[in-house]
Design a protein around this motif. Structure first.
Motif, short mmCIF file in Angstrom:
data_model
loop_
_atom_site.label_atom_id
_atom_site.label_comp_id
_atom_site.label_asym_id
_atom_site.label_seq_id
_atom_site.Cartn_x
_atom_site.Cartn_y
_atom_site.Cartn_z
N THR A 227 51.35 -16.58 -7.71
CA THR A 227 52.79 -16.49 -8.00
C THR A 227 53.06 -17.13 -9.37
O THR A 227 52.52 -16.70 -10.38
CB THR A 227 53.59 -17.15 -6.86
OG1 THR A 227 53.18 -18.50 -6.71
CG2 THR A 227 53.36 -16.42 -5.55
N ARG A 228 53.90 -18.16 -9.38
CA ARG A 228 54.25 -18.89 -10.60
C ARG A 228 52.98 -19.32 -11.34
O ARG A 228 52.10 -19.91 -10.75
CB ARG A 228 55.04 -20.12 -10.14
CG ARG A 228 55.73 -20.90 -11.15
CD ARG A 228 56.68 -21.94 -10.53
NE ARG A 228 56.24 -22.57 -9.28
CZ ARG A 228 56.73 -23.73 -8.83
NH1 ARG A 228 57.63 -24.38 -9.52
NH2 ARG A 228 56.32 -24.23 -7.68
N ALA A 233 46.80 -19.62 -13.37
CA ALA A 233 47.02 -20.89 -12.67
C ALA A 233 46.09 -21.02 -11.46
O ALA A 233 45.54 -22.09 -11.20
CB ALA A 233 48.48 -21.01 -12.23
N ILE A 234 45.89 -19.93 -10.76
CA ILE A 234 45.00 -19.95 -9.57
C ILE A 234 43.56 -20.20 -10.00
O ILE A 234 42.83 -20.98 -9.37
CB ILE A 234 45.10 -18.61 -8.80
CG1 ILE A 234 46.55 -18.35 -8.37
CG2 ILE A 234 44.14 -18.61 -7.61
CD1 ILE A 234 47.13 -19.40 -7.49
N LEU A 235 43.13 -19.55 -11.07
CA LEU A 235 41.75 -19.75 -11.56
C LEU A 235 41.53 -21.23 -11.89
O LEU A 235 40.48 -21.80 -11.57
CB LEU A 235 41.48 -18.88 -12.79
CG LEU A 235 41.61 -17.36 -12.57
CD1 LEU A 235 41.39 -16.62 -13.89
CD2 LEU A 235 40.62 -16.87 -11.51
N PHE A 273 51.41 -14.15 -15.99
CA PHE A 273 52.67 -13.66 -15.41
C PHE A 273 52.65 -13.79 -13.89
O PHE A 273 51.63 -13.59 -13.24
CB PHE A 273 52.85 -12.19 -15.78
CG PHE A 273 53.74 -11.97 -16.96
CD1 PHE A 273 53.67 -12.79 -18.07
CD2 PHE A 273 54.67 -10.93 -16.95
CE1 PHE A 273 54.49 -12.58 -19.17
CE2 PHE A 273 55.48 -10.71 -18.04
CZ PHE A 273 55.40 -11.53 -19.14
N ALA A 274 53.83 -14.06 -13.35
CA ALA A 274 53.95 -14.23 -11.90
C ALA A 274 53.79 -12.91 -11.16
O ALA A 274 54.22 -11.86 -11.63
CB ALA A 274 55.30 -14.84 -11.56
N ASN A 275 53.17 -13.02 -9.98
CA ASN A 275 53.10 -11.93 -9.02
C ASN A 275 53.73 -12.44 -7.73
O ASN A 275 53.77 -13.65 -7.49
CB ASN A 275 51.64 -11.57 -8.73
CG ASN A 275 50.83 -11.43 -10.01
OD1 ASN A 275 50.79 -10.39 -10.61
ND2 ASN A 275 50.19 -12.54 -10.44
#
Lengths: 340, 340
Positions: A227-228, A233-235, A273-275
């Protein structure tokens, strides 16, 4: 509510008659379920039907402050159900129960609130989730921006599922379940009045049906919804938690042409970018093809693809079309505030 | 956070590095516990240690928007832990886990946030509650008022406890655990600049230790904590849920002289004023003395007293000193917005 009351008033948050009426006529009707209808201050949930011995409870929360509150592909209410349900689903849980806290600005149109509440109810119903307890506060005009929603969620994680970033291993494959940045691009296009007629919609969706089949598979190490802060960010979260790095092949990143257009126009990268309807999964090399196949079985994961792998070098790197690799930094701030 | 960053910035809510730093340096340090430290997006809670067969889960939520955020007796952080813990406790549950969602206004002093977070951590620790998952959003200056906090809570209700307003019977006694309106009067005195040097403090407290002994007692029918809307709102909830009425003896209502002073000055009634550390209990006539005794055993219930009883006539009535009875209406709105 009389016909004259077309907007939220301070009385709707007072604990008095006006609030009781709004709860009965709007929330209880929309979210109708036996737990909520008990009208106690909290829900009482049976554990018996929920769990086998050894199962664990997943518990998560998010507040939603997105601006604007209505957007192509959803609204703040749909988002508040999807976002929290997805946080439960990526922990391996079946999302079961949600709480819902509204903070309303005096003057919010009751029609808008009704649309938001209806979207929450429909999204929860479609996903088999019950909104079992809630709270409403109203603040004066100017003390909040229209509506903020908090949802907290509970689900049960089956005993056999132990997804966690700490179990990531070198050589694992990194998979995304579909195109990147759709939500961020849709909001940016709308909010910044880019005026691009792109048909870009938020990917806002409950991902539990796509994720559930992965639970019976060996070799799935960690899942997150991006998301944000986007996939990047997740990586970085995966890298920090595992102590390893991740090398991404830039040419494999699935991005819709319209989203790429917005990014190039503004000099931004879709990986940031957010998903609101995409997961990042880290899986063993042996499990890779099976995971891709299971994800693609769902319309929510039709564009699932491997984008990279876990490396001993503890950096997150992006390898470009010419084979040149550069370190991918976590931006100090995301390009878009109030994206969710 | 560098020394120059003395206030919350949009970057603190971005999903980027600034947010990671605030989470690590402020929230994880304060709320330190194994679930939160896993750094997953949600907490994973073992059910094994929580429950026996037949126990039920209590699940509740509240958003806190109180103005001002610091007040005699507490702050918005302490309130956010107490309020949700109390909603769990009055359902018969032992409060166990809280989620915490912050909505921060850009420009909020980090020192203030630290004080609020520290109060949450201390209150939770004292009550044996773990804050296991959270979320932080930042909105632009003017889009929220300093800080809003949502907490959702989970606790386990022992099999034998079945407190519910539907079990109330005619002839039951209505008990309050202490003086009425302390929280409302403290906030009103502060906010409206009444300038009264009264020493009136909010009664904000976690009531679980006072309530727990009642769980092994027969004849306890329903409990609520009397927050927004005061004791009057609870009496109306009990009446609506049971189909019976309640007759209150006005002369028995415990009210501190200073609180009574504020009420008389403003023409308001303490029975409509918010509390944050008081319960209303409906118990059988046989259980009355034992309940009073158990409540008074706790410093939180030292002033517990019977204030009325359940009647067949389905109205909430107040019987005055001269024996004249008048119907007590639920106000359309509470006198004080943003009281919690």
């Amino acid at each position: 509510m009389s016909d004259r009351q077309q907007v939220v008033t301070m009385a709707h948050g007072s604990g008095g008659r006006a609030m009781q009426q709004m709860i009965e006529q709007m929330f209880l009707r929309a979210f109708d379920n036996p737990w909520l209808n008990e009208r106690e201050d909290g829900a009482r949930l049976s554990l018996a039907g929920l769990s086998a011995r050894g199962d664990r409870l997943a518990f998560t929360t998010d507040s939603y402050v997105i601006d604007p509150i209505f957007f192509p592909g959803g609204n703040i209410g749909k988002l508040a159900v999807c976002g929290t349900a997805n946080d439960l689903a990526v922990s391996g849980a079946t999302p079961a129960y949600l709480s819902c806290g509204f903070i309303l600005e005096e003057g919010l149109a009751l029609d808008d609130l009704q649309k938001i509440v209806s979207a929450m109810a429909q999204t929860a119903k479609d996903a088999g989730i019950a909104i079992v307890t809630g709270d409403t506060k109203v603040v004066q005009r100017g003390a909040a921006d229209k509506i903020f929603i908090n949802t907290a969620g509970i689900g049960v994680i089956p005993t056999a599922v132990n997804w966690a970033a700490g179990t990531i291993k070198v050589g694992d494959k990194v998979i995304v379940s579909g195109t990147l940045g759709d939500h961020g691009a849709a909001i940016l296009n709308l909010r910044e009045n880019l005026g691009m007629e792109l048909g870009v919609e938020s990917d806002c969706a409950v991902l539990a049906p796509m994720i559930a089949p992965l639970r019976s598979l060996a070799g799935v190490h960690a899942l997150r919804d991006a998301t944000r802060g986007g996939v990047n960010a997740i990586l970085h979260e995966f890298s920090a938690a595992s102590g390893f790095g991740i090398s991404i092949d830039e040419t494999t990143l699935p991005v819709k042409p319209a989203v790429r257009g917005i990014c190039e126009l503004l000099g931004l990268e879709p990986i940031n970018f957010a998903n609101e309807g995409k997961i990042v999964a880290v899986v063993s090399a042996q499990a890779e093809e099976k995971v891709l196949s299971l994800l693609r079985n769902s319309p929510l994961g039709a564009d699932a693809v491997t984008i990279g792998e876990v490396t001993l070098n503890p950096q997150v790197c992006l390898r470009g079309a010419l084979g040149v690799s550069r370190q991918l930094m976590l931006p100090h701030t995301e390009p878009l505030p109030r994206i969710c």
